[in-house]
Enzyme design. Structure first.
Site, PDB file in Angstrom:
ATOM      1  CG  ASN A   1      -6.852   9.299  -3.272  1.00  7.95           C
ATOM      2  OD1 ASN A   1      -5.773   8.718  -3.409  1.00  7.95           O
ATOM      3  ND2 ASN A   1      -7.814   8.866  -2.461  1.00  7.95           N
ATOM      4  CD1 TRP A   2      -4.213  10.414  -9.251  1.00  4.29           C
ATOM      5  CD2 TRP A   2      -2.153   9.738  -9.822  1.00  4.29           C
ATOM      6  NE1 TRP A   2      -3.693  11.368 -10.090  1.00  4.29           N
ATOM      7  CE2 TRP A   2      -2.418  10.980 -10.459  1.00  4.29           C
ATOM      8  CE3 TRP A   2      -0.907   9.143 -10.036  1.00  4.29           C
ATOM      9  CZ2 TRP A   2      -1.486  11.612 -11.284  1.00  4.29           C
ATOM     10  CZ3 TRP A   2       0.026   9.773 -10.862  1.00  4.29           C
ATOM     11  CH2 TRP A   2      -0.281  10.986 -11.478  1.00  4.29           C
ATOM     12  CE  LYS A   3     -10.108   6.494  -4.366  1.00 14.66           C
ATOM     13  NZ  LYS A   3     -11.445   6.044  -4.020  1.00 14.66           N
TER      14      LYS A   3
ATOM     15  CG  HIS B   1      -9.337   8.012   1.576  1.00 11.41           C
ATOM     16  ND1 HIS B   1     -10.133   6.933   1.303  1.00 11.41           N
ATOM     17  CD2 HIS B   1      -9.560   8.909   0.580  1.00 11.41           C
ATOM     18  CE1 HIS B   1     -10.807   7.158   0.178  1.00 11.41           C
ATOM     19  NE2 HIS B   1     -10.471   8.360  -0.272  1.00 11.41           N
TER      20      HIS B   1
ATOM     21  CD  GLU C   1     -10.846   4.140  -1.035  1.00 13.02           C
ATOM     22  OE1 GLU C   1      -9.653   4.285  -1.332  1.00 13.02           O
ATOM     23  OE2 GLU C   1     -11.791   4.518  -1.773  1.00 13.02           O
TER      24      GLU C   1
ATOM     25  CD  GLU D   1     -12.831  11.966   0.124  1.00 14.20           C
ATOM     26  OE1 GLU D   1     -12.662  12.321  -1.043  1.00 14.20           O
ATOM     27  OE2 GLU D   1     -12.279  10.973   0.623  1.00 14.20           O
TER      28      GLU D   1
ATOM     29  N   GLY E   1     -16.626   6.614  -5.097  1.00 15.94           N
ATOM     30  CA  GLY E   1     -16.502   5.557  -6.100  1.00 15.94           C
ATOM     31  C   GLY E   1     -17.822   4.904  -6.473  1.00 15.94           C
TER      32      GLY E   1
ATOM     33  CB  SER F   1     -19.156  10.298  -7.424  1.00 16.20           C
ATOM     34  OG  SER F   1     -19.049   8.961  -6.965  1.00 16.20           O
TER      35      SER F   1
ATOM     36  N   GLY G   1     -11.673   8.640  -8.892  1.00 15.31           N
ATOM     37  CA  GLY G   1     -11.751   8.071 -10.244  1.00 15.31           C
ATOM     38  C   GLY G   1     -11.490   9.059 -11.370  1.00 15.31           C
TER      39      GLY G   1
HETATM   40  C1  PEP Z   1     -11.607   9.662  -3.118  1.00 16.37           C
HETATM   41  O1  PEP Z   1     -10.831   8.810  -3.443  1.00 16.37           O
HETATM   42  O2  PEP Z   1     -11.316  10.371  -2.158  1.00 16.37           O
HETATM   43  C2  PEP Z   1     -12.837   9.830  -3.883  1.00 16.37           C
HETATM   44  C3  PEP Z   1     -13.643  10.796  -3.544  1.00 16.37           C
HETATM   45  O3  PEP Z   1     -13.079   8.951  -4.920  1.00 16.37           O
HETATM   46  P1  PEP Z   1     -14.146   9.131  -6.138  1.00 16.37           P
HETATM   47  O4  PEP Z   1     -13.953  10.522  -6.678  1.00 16.37           O
HETATM   48  O5  PEP Z   1     -13.788   8.071  -7.098  1.00 16.37           O
HETATM   49  O6  PEP Z   1     -15.511   8.969  -5.542  1.00 16.37           O
END
Ligand code: PEP
Length: 252
Positions: A9-11, A95, A97, A167, A173, A212, A234
């Site tokens: 997921n490049w966000k 998600h 976010e 998640e 993050g 993460s 990330g």
């Molecule tokens: C995500 O964006 O879904 C995610 C899990 O981010 P990260 O791996 O940076 O924690």
């Protein structure tokens, strides 16, 4: 047997040019990798360019969100029909976010899931508890509500198209990863909820872990019985780290 599925997921990262560079490098690094499904979710502005690079490769294209109508006066929205036409196979829905910053609720997740499935997209539906909820011993109650309300319109014959991403919000993050056992406990709980709603079809639904994930922790996570892959934020922004995650069996 569930095919492992690792998605990046490049966000809100990468211009069109940067996205093409990243996915081109990734394509070379994972060429020939089999036994694991790979997807990347660039921002909307880079989808078309990335679609051209991944065409015919072992990397599938995902979007990061979609609206529930197929067209109309909805300024700023992107429909599942548009995503399907541009070459997306997957779409991330709900998600944390989106829930945290953009008012996404279980009810809007349900509408997006229904629309995505109706247009042949495979949703990656995200669920997870906040730190406060975990500390208040509400993890299972929160997940149960997210699954029951979010998946409300998903019919039994559609559920195997679905991917669930567990998640924990406190792990996204932050550098804090749920331990493999902590994650698997929730994955097992999600699988039980799916069994209650969908019977044997629940065994085919892939449940990714997200929060993460890095090359250093992926192998231990993937060794758990109900962890079928990862949604990576990330660490998916560099081709080499994402390629190492995809080839987690070499990281043991
Ligand atoms: C995500 O964006 O879904 C995610 C899990 O981010 P990260 O791996 O940076 O924690």
């Amino acid at each position: 047997m569930r095919m492992p599925f690792i998605a990046g997921n490049w966000k809100m990262h990468k211009t069109r040019q940067e996205a093409v560079e990243l996915v081109s490098a990734l394509k070379s690094l994972v060429a020939g990798v089999t036994g694991v499904e790979i997807a990347v979710a660039p921002p909307f502005t880079a989808l078309h360019a990335v679609a051209e690079v991944v065409e015919g490769s072992n990397i599938a294209l995902a979007a990061q969100n979609c609206f529930w109508e197929s067209e109309g006066a909805y300024t700023g929205e992107v429909s599942p029909r548009m995503l399907q036409e541009i070459g997306c196979r997957y779409v991330i829905i709900g998600h944390s976010e989106r829930r945290q910053y953009f008012g996404e609720t279980n009810a809007t997740v349900a509408k997006r899931l229904q629309a995505a499935l109706a247009h042949g997209l495979r949703p990656i539906c995200c669920v997870g508890e906040t730190l406060e909820e975990r500390e208040a011993n509400q993890t299972f109650a929160v997940i149960e509500t997210q699954i029951n309300e979010g998946l409300q319109p998903v019919a039994p014959q559609q559920v195997t198209e679905l991917v669930i991403a567990y998640e924990p919000v406190w792990a996204i993050g932050t550098g804090k990863t749920a331990t493999p056992a902590q994650a698997n406990e929730v994955h097992g709980f999600i699988r039980d909820l799916l069994r209650k709603r969908y019977g044997e079809r629940a065994e085919e639904v892939r449940i990714q872990y997200g929060g993460s994930v890095k090359p250093e922790n992926i192998a231990a996570l993937m060794a758990e019985s109900d962890i079928d892959g990862a949604l990576v934020g990330g660490a998916s922004l560099q081709a080499d780290s994402f390629a190492r995650i995809v080839q987690y069996d070499k990281e043991r």
